[in-house]
Design an enzyme around this catalytic site. Sequence first.
Site, PDB file in Angstrom:
ATOM      1  N   ARG A 115       0.846  -1.150  -0.033  1.00 32.31           N
ATOM      2  CA  ARG A 115       0.124  -0.008  -0.365  1.00 32.31           C
ATOM      3  C   ARG A 115       0.735   1.763   0.102  1.00 32.31           C
ATOM      4  NH1 ARG A 115       1.561   2.256   4.875  1.00 32.31           N
ATOM      5  NH2 ARG A 115       1.139   1.165   6.436  1.00 32.31           N
ATOM      6  N   GLU A 127       3.349   5.898   4.942  1.00 36.60           N
ATOM      7  CA  GLU A 127       4.366   5.140   5.686  1.00 36.60           C
ATOM      8  C   GLU A 127       4.006   4.189   7.402  1.00 36.60           C
ATOM      9  OE1 GLU A 127       7.550   5.849   5.885  1.00 36.60           O
ATOM     10  OE2 GLU A 127       7.720   7.121   4.742  1.00 36.60           O
ATOM     11  N   VAL A 128       4.044   4.101   8.173  1.00 38.40           N
ATOM     12  CA  VAL A 128       3.878   3.302   9.337  1.00 38.40           C
ATOM     13  C   VAL A 128       2.348   3.618   9.654  1.00 38.40           C
ATOM     14  CG1 VAL A 128       5.346   4.527  11.003  1.00 38.40           C
ATOM     15  CG2 VAL A 128       5.024   1.657  11.099  1.00 38.40           C
ATOM     16  N   THR A 129       2.139   2.149   9.747  1.00 44.98           N
ATOM     17  CA  THR A 129       0.760   2.405  10.153  1.00 44.98           C
ATOM     18  C   THR A 129       0.547   1.171  11.196  1.00 44.98           C
ATOM     19  OG1 THR A 129      -0.248   2.755   8.755  1.00 44.98           O
ATOM     20  CG2 THR A 129      -1.515   2.447  10.242  1.00 44.98           C
ATOM     21  N   ALA A 174      -6.434   6.675   9.653  1.00 45.98           N
ATOM     22  CA  ALA A 174      -4.952   6.773   8.369  1.00 45.98           C
ATOM     23  C   ALA A 174      -5.778   6.333   7.466  1.00 45.98           C
ATOM     24  CB  ALA A 174      -4.385   5.851   9.436  1.00 45.98           C
ATOM     25  N   GLY A 182      -4.477   4.002   3.836  1.00 52.25           N
ATOM     26  CA  GLY A 182      -3.470   3.894   2.888  1.00 52.25           C
ATOM     27  C   GLY A 182      -4.478   2.940   1.564  1.00 52.25           C
ATOM     28  N   GLY A 216      -7.374   0.022   2.581  1.00 51.46           N
ATOM     29  CA  GLY A 216      -8.166   1.118   3.180  1.00 51.46           C
ATOM     30  C   GLY A 216      -7.815   1.951   3.835  1.00 51.46           C
ATOM     31  N   CYS A 266       2.164   7.497  10.118  1.00 51.02           N
ATOM     32  CA  CYS A 266       2.058   7.909   8.927  1.00 51.02           C
ATOM     33  C   CYS A 266       3.547   8.440   8.776  1.00 51.02           C
ATOM     34  CB  CYS A 266       0.822   8.577   9.131  1.00 51.02           C
ATOM     35  SG  CYS A 266      -0.437   7.113   8.956  1.00 51.02           S
TER      36      CYS A 266
END
Length: 232
Positions: A91, A94-96, A158, A160, A171, A189
């Site tokens: 996706r 950044e980081v989630t 968030a 993505g 999603g 993010c």
Amino acid sequence: MPVVIGKLDTAHDSAHPQRAFLFEPGDPVRFDAAWSAQQRWQTRLLADPSAPEAVWILQHQTCYTLGRGASEKHLHFDPAEPPAPLYRIDRGGEVTHHLPGQLVAYPVLDLQRRTPDLHWYLRQLEQVVLDVLAELGLEGQRLPGLTGLWLDNRKVAAIGVGCRRWITQHGLALNVDCSMQGFEQVTPCGLTGREVGRLADWLPGLTSAEVQPLLRQALAHRFGLVWEEEAR
């Protein structure tokens, strides 16, 4: 300054509803299991453009995910020894951080049945969250140049996505009544200096079980979906 956006009349034409299977697992799901399910449905739609679409609404077991080009500098831990499973996925963004108490929606949709434009799709996912917040009496905010939704400058959702030949996966993730401790392990993010919040901070006692039907309804309305089957 944040730009406050209300409801928009940009939902898919309900005169041409799209069949979709709805999956709502009752227990938190491993990220890799949900990802595999999306990939299988995406492959199905690629092989048969007339096949029904699908949406997953679920909560994840605690984990972290990194987008395609995400930087590990936003991790506040050694990626070789993460505090919870860490996945590099296909996706954007950044980081989630995912965990119980956060509602995640994964629409696997054919954008050629609507508008084949990823920017349009991202804005529609934001609008889904705005619609949910409005039902709860909350006024969400978009921030110029950023993807996601905020309340009082704290990010609560968030977004993505991935896409292959206009068939989507991944999603949105909406923080409802989750613990906030795991977010300290990352720069969510990749947005330095931006705080993260959850809906229960504004509506004490609110639960994911109360919000999930609103999210289901908002997704169906926004994308013109008629649920073919529910699997809980």
